[in-house]
Design an enzyme around this catalytic site. Structure first.
Site, short mmCIF file in Angstrom:
data_model
loop_
_atom_site.label_atom_id
_atom_site.label_comp_id
_atom_site.label_asym_id
_atom_site.label_seq_id
_atom_site.Cartn_x
_atom_site.Cartn_y
_atom_site.Cartn_z
N ARG A 229 0.84 -1.19 0.00
CA ARG A 229 0.00 0.00 0.00
C ARG A 229 0.88 1.25 0.00
O ARG A 229 1.90 1.30 0.68
CB ARG A 229 -0.90 0.03 1.24
CG ARG A 229 -2.11 -0.91 1.15
CD ARG A 229 -3.14 -0.40 0.14
NE ARG A 229 -4.30 -1.25 0.02
CZ ARG A 229 -4.49 -2.17 -0.92
NH1 ARG A 229 -3.55 -2.39 -1.84
NH2 ARG A 229 -5.60 -2.88 -0.97
N HIS A 277 0.08 0.17 -10.01
CA HIS A 277 -0.72 -0.71 -9.12
C HIS A 277 -1.17 -1.96 -9.88
O HIS A 277 -2.37 -2.25 -9.99
CB HIS A 277 -1.93 0.03 -8.54
CG HIS A 277 -2.45 -0.65 -7.29
ND1 HIS A 277 -2.97 0.02 -6.23
CD2 HIS A 277 -2.53 -1.97 -6.96
CE1 HIS A 277 -3.35 -0.83 -5.29
NE2 HIS A 277 -3.08 -2.06 -5.71
P1 NAP Z 1 -2.24 -11.10 4.91
O1 NAP Z 1 -2.48 -12.49 4.42
O2 NAP Z 1 -3.26 -10.49 5.80
O3 NAP Z 1 -0.83 -11.15 5.67
C1 NAP Z 1 -0.36 -10.09 6.41
C2 NAP Z 1 1.01 -10.44 7.00
O4 NAP Z 1 1.56 -9.26 7.56
C3 NAP Z 1 0.95 -11.49 8.11
O5 NAP Z 1 2.08 -12.33 8.04
C4 NAP Z 1 0.99 -10.63 9.36
O6 NAP Z 1 1.58 -11.26 10.49
C5 NAP Z 1 1.89 -9.51 8.93
N1 NAP Z 1 1.65 -8.31 9.73
C6 NAP Z 1 0.50 -7.63 9.90
N2 NAP Z 1 0.68 -6.58 10.73
C7 NAP Z 1 1.97 -6.62 11.10
C8 NAP Z 1 2.76 -5.83 11.95
N3 NAP Z 1 2.26 -4.77 12.60
N4 NAP Z 1 4.05 -6.16 12.11
C9 NAP Z 1 4.58 -7.23 11.47
N5 NAP Z 1 3.89 -8.03 10.64
C10 NAP Z 1 2.60 -7.72 10.46
O7 NAP Z 1 -2.00 -10.10 3.70
P2 NAP Z 1 -1.79 -10.43 2.16
O8 NAP Z 1 -3.03 -10.94 1.55
O9 NAP Z 1 -0.55 -11.23 2.02
O10 NAP Z 1 -1.58 -8.94 1.57
C11 NAP Z 1 -0.41 -8.19 1.83
C12 NAP Z 1 -0.50 -6.79 1.24
O11 NAP Z 1 -0.57 -6.83 -0.18
C13 NAP Z 1 -1.71 -5.98 1.67
O12 NAP Z 1 -1.26 -4.66 1.99
C14 NAP Z 1 -2.56 -5.89 0.42
O13 NAP Z 1 -3.34 -4.73 0.43
C15 NAP Z 1 -1.47 -5.85 -0.63
N6 NAP Z 1 -1.89 -6.20 -2.00
C16 NAP Z 1 -1.36 -5.49 -3.04
C17 NAP Z 1 -1.67 -5.81 -4.35
C18 NAP Z 1 -1.06 -5.07 -5.49
O14 NAP Z 1 -1.43 -5.30 -6.65
N7 NAP Z 1 -0.09 -4.21 -5.27
C19 NAP Z 1 -2.53 -6.89 -4.60
C20 NAP Z 1 -3.05 -7.61 -3.53
C21 NAP Z 1 -2.71 -7.27 -2.22
P3 NAP Z 1 0.97 -12.58 11.18
O15 NAP Z 1 1.34 -13.68 10.20
O16 NAP Z 1 1.67 -12.67 12.45
O17 NAP Z 1 -0.52 -12.35 11.26
#
Ligand code: NAP
Length: 314
Positions: A229, A277
């Site tokens: 993000r 994006h």
């Molecule tokens: P997710 O499955 O919810 O995983 C989040 C990870 O981040 C988990 O490992 C979590 O830890 C960790 N985390 C959360 N808060 C934290 C903190 N304060 N300190 C340290 N670690 C933390 O998310 P995801 O589906 O992989 O998505 C990741 C990101 O990609 C999001 O921001 C999403 O919006 C973005 N995204 C971007 C695109 C694009 O095209 N650019 C597309 C899709 C998604 P735990 O394992 O301990 O819970």
């Protein structure tokens, strides 16, 4: 009962029509509403809202609502809606096709940074013939921030190519081939990393994560790949770190303001690669299957998939 499809779609309506068609095909025989209910009777019929960042307030006043299913992976904008119905499960999108695309983008960025291909591209514009240094993958340290749906796959894929991969998450994790850490171990991990890939969710804890203080922890000459993000990055601080040569390069897919404004310094910065994006888009066809599976789970009393922890913000 009906399914409500609501989103902030592209202006010409093509995106909304595509989703309506693909979801309609995946969920035949359902009653659909493709715009906010106009009457209390229509509102009372809505059982599930399938949403793509709908306008704030548009999910209020739906007394029969049992599930909010996001079509997008990130739910930070949805959770920012003060009128988002409390007590209704909110599921986010975990789409196999999107996961695959994210791995491709991350591998491309790491390969280009590791092998100096961004510099080679710039050299071509000046007709410069110069071979970059070539080091072994095992000597290139990659740190993946966030080991969730996307970060985990990215870390595993990079480890599979022989990179020295560390992963950082909120809670302790164990991933084969990846040196996992959490909490205070971040500073040491940042200091070692040649490439840092951001795949954290945007929450109160991670807003402005890459500020001057944290960027100062990076290894000198390290690089940032932000695929999560825009609000994770304090853009002025990143520009200062790039200008000072503290960071060698930034690959940025997401920005504080999207589309990236035409005058923004990132567009022409020699150390920045801008993506629109596009790291990983939701694939309507595979996403529709995910939605259908959650709807089946809801109606048969099975556990819903990918439910967001509203307090944690992801
Ligand atoms: P997710 O499955 O919810 O995983 C989040 C990870 O981040 C988990 O490992 C979590 O830890 C960790 N985390 C959360 N808060 C934290 C903190 N304060 N300190 C340290 N670690 C933390 O998310 P995801 O589906 O992989 O998505 C990741 C990101 O990609 C999001 O921001 C999403 O919006 C973005 N995204 C971007 C695109 C694009 O095209 N650019 C597309 C899709 C998604 P735990 O394992 O301990 O819970």
């Amino acid at each position: 009962m009906s399914l409500l499809l609501l989103g902030s779609w592209e202006q010409d309506g093509a995106e909304a029509r595509l989703w309506a068609q693909v979801l309609g095909d995946a969920l035949p025989g359902e009653d659909w509403l493709f715009e906010a209910p106009r009457t209390p009777a229509q509102a009372a019929e809505v059982e599930v809202a399938i949403v793509a960042n709908p306008p704030h307030g548009s999910l209020a006043g739906l007394p029969s609502l049992r599930l909010i299913q996001s079509l997008w992976a990130g739910v930070d904008k949805l959770l920012g809606d003060p009128l988002l119905p409390a007590g209704v499960p909110l599921a986010r999108m975990v789409d196999p096709a999107m996961n695959e695309a994210m791995v491709q983008t991350a591998l491309w960025a790491v390969l280009a940074l590791h092998r100096g291909f961004f510099e080679v591209q710039a050299q071509q514009r000046g007709h410069v013939w110069r071979q970059p240094a070539q080091c072994r993958a095992r000597d290139w340290h990659v740190l993946v921030l966030g080991l969730g749906e996307l970060g985990l796959r990215v870390a595993q894929s990079l480890a599979g190519l022989g990179y020295a991969v560390q992963g950082w998450s909120r809670s302790p994790r164990a991933v084969a081939g990846v040196a996992c850490c959490h909490g205070d171990a971040l500073d040491d991990a940042l200091a070692q990393a040649d490439t840092v890939i951001n795949l954290l969710p945007l929450t109160a804890m991670t807003q402005g994560f890459f500020d001057a203080r944290r960027l100062a922890r990076f290894k000198r000459g390290g690089s940032l790949v932000n695929l999560a993000r825009g609000a994770h990055v304090v853009e002025a601080d990143l520009l200062a770190a790039l200008d000072a040569g503290r960071l060698a390069h930034a690959v940025l897919d997401v920005f504080a303001h999207e589309p990236l404004p035409p005058q923004h310094a990132f567009w022409t910065h020699e150390r920045v690669t801008v993506l629109p994006h596009t790291a990983a888009q939701t694939d309507p066809h595979s996403a529709a299957e995910v939605v259908a599976a959650n709807l089946r789970a809801l109606r048969t009393g099975q556990a819903l998939q990918h439910v967001v922890d509203r307090r944690a913000g992801y």
